[in-house]
Design a protein around this motif. Structure first.
Motif, short mmCIF file in Angstrom:
data_model
loop_
_atom_site.label_atom_id
_atom_site.label_comp_id
_atom_site.label_asym_id
_atom_site.label_seq_id
_atom_site.Cartn_x
_atom_site.Cartn_y
_atom_site.Cartn_z
N LEU A 70 0.83 -1.20 0.00
CA LEU A 70 0.00 0.00 0.00
C LEU A 70 0.87 1.26 0.00
O LEU A 70 0.56 2.23 -0.69
CB LEU A 70 -0.94 -0.01 1.21
N CYS A 71 1.97 1.24 0.75
CA CYS A 71 2.91 2.37 0.74
C CYS A 71 3.51 2.56 -0.65
O CYS A 71 3.65 3.70 -1.12
CB CYS A 71 4.03 2.15 1.76
N ASN A 72 3.87 1.47 -1.31
CA ASN A 72 4.42 1.56 -2.66
C ASN A 72 3.41 2.15 -3.63
O ASN A 72 3.75 3.00 -4.46
CB ASN A 72 4.87 0.19 -3.15
N LEU A 73 2.16 1.71 -3.54
CA LEU A 73 1.11 2.26 -4.41
C LEU A 73 0.93 3.75 -4.14
O LEU A 73 0.80 4.54 -5.08
CB LEU A 73 -0.20 1.49 -4.19
N ALA A 74 0.96 4.14 -2.88
CA ALA A 74 0.82 5.56 -2.54
C ALA A 74 1.98 6.39 -3.08
O ALA A 74 1.77 7.45 -3.67
CB ALA A 74 0.72 5.72 -1.01
N GLU A 75 3.20 5.90 -2.89
CA GLU A 75 4.36 6.64 -3.38
C GLU A 75 4.35 6.74 -4.90
O GLU A 75 4.67 7.80 -5.47
CB GLU A 75 5.66 6.01 -2.91
N LEU A 76 3.97 5.67 -5.57
CA LEU A 76 3.92 5.69 -7.03
C LEU A 76 2.90 6.69 -7.55
O LEU A 76 3.22 7.54 -8.39
CB LEU A 76 3.60 4.29 -7.57
N THR A 77 1.67 6.64 -7.04
CA THR A 77 0.64 7.55 -7.55
C THR A 77 0.96 9.00 -7.19
O THR A 77 0.76 9.90 -8.01
CB THR A 77 -0.76 7.16 -7.04
N ALA A 78 1.51 9.23 -6.01
CA ALA A 78 1.89 10.60 -5.62
C ALA A 78 2.99 11.14 -6.53
O ALA A 78 2.92 12.27 -7.01
CB ALA A 78 2.33 10.63 -4.16
N GLY A 79 4.00 10.33 -6.77
CA GLY A 79 5.11 10.76 -7.62
C GLY A 79 4.68 11.04 -9.05
O GLY A 79 5.09 12.04 -9.65
N LEU A 80 3.84 10.17 -9.60
CA LEU A 80 3.36 10.40 -10.97
C LEU A 80 2.51 11.66 -11.05
O LEU A 80 2.63 12.44 -12.01
CB LEU A 80 2.57 9.18 -11.46
N MET A 81 1.65 11.87 -10.04
CA MET A 81 0.82 13.07 -10.04
C MET A 81 1.68 14.33 -10.00
O MET A 81 1.46 15.27 -10.76
CB MET A 81 -0.14 13.04 -8.84
N VAL A 82 2.69 14.35 -9.14
CA VAL A 82 3.56 15.53 -9.05
C VAL A 82 4.31 15.72 -10.36
O VAL A 82 4.37 16.83 -10.90
CB VAL A 82 4.52 15.42 -7.85
N ASP A 83 4.86 14.64 -10.90
CA ASP A 83 5.61 14.74 -12.15
C ASP A 83 4.74 15.29 -13.28
O ASP A 83 5.19 16.12 -14.07
CB ASP A 83 6.16 13.37 -12.54
N ALA A 84 3.49 14.85 -13.34
CA ALA A 84 2.58 15.30 -14.40
C ALA A 84 2.09 16.72 -14.17
O ALA A 84 1.56 17.34 -15.09
CB ALA A 84 1.38 14.36 -14.48
#
Length: 157
Positions: A70-84
């Motif tokens: 769940l932490c990995n999913l959170a970090e992935l979606t947060a990072g992609l959102m910021v990058d985009a």
């Protein structure tokens, strides 16, 4: 002009299996995330959504989706959102994460990442908190995270 990641996502959405291909491309660039086999379903400035299926590779000893998955999913979606979402000439790095496990996570887990404040260009670095909420297939919130990102101008030279 949109971020290169967002341009790639939009282009791949027109293809058959585009979400799957985009998710695999992200995992190729950041291999650790392949361990949860994520699927990114929405990517736009200020929002990213993704999910992981409940399968053995993300399951703990009591049969629920593992906390670190769940932490990995959170970090992935947060990072992609910021990058985009970042203006040109800006970059980001995660600086910390605070999580809350609210219920047993069973079934497919769906994450939504959104910024807690406006994302802007700046002459100096600044902290950007990102909120991530994960729900199960019944709609129950099972996990929440606040990820602190450090946003700063790209160094030149």
């Amino acid at each position: 002009m949109s971020a290169p990641l967002l341009t790639l996502y939009r282009r791949m959405q027109r293809w058959p299996a585009g979400q799957w291909l985009f998710s695999r491309a992200v995992c190729f660039k950041a291999p650790y995330f392949a361990s949860i086999a994520p699927r990114i379903t929405v990517l736009e400035p200020g929002r990213c959504e993704g999910h992981i299926a409940h399968r053995r590779r993300v399951t703990n000893h009591i049969g629920t989706v593992h906390a670190i998955a769940l932490c990995n999913l959170a970090e992935l979606t947060a990072g992609l959102m910021v990058d985009a979402s970042l203006p040109k000439g800006m970059r980001w790095i995660p600086k910390g994460m605070e999580v809350k496990y609210l219920a047993k996570a069973t079934g497919t887990q769906h994450a939504v990442a959104t910024p807690a404040q406006a994302i802007a260009s700046a002459e100096a670095g600044y902290a950007l908190p990102v909120n991530v909420q994960v729900r199960d297939t019944a709609g129950t919130v099972v996990f929440e995270a606040r990820i602190d990102m450090w946003v700063s101008p790209v160094k030149r030279g």
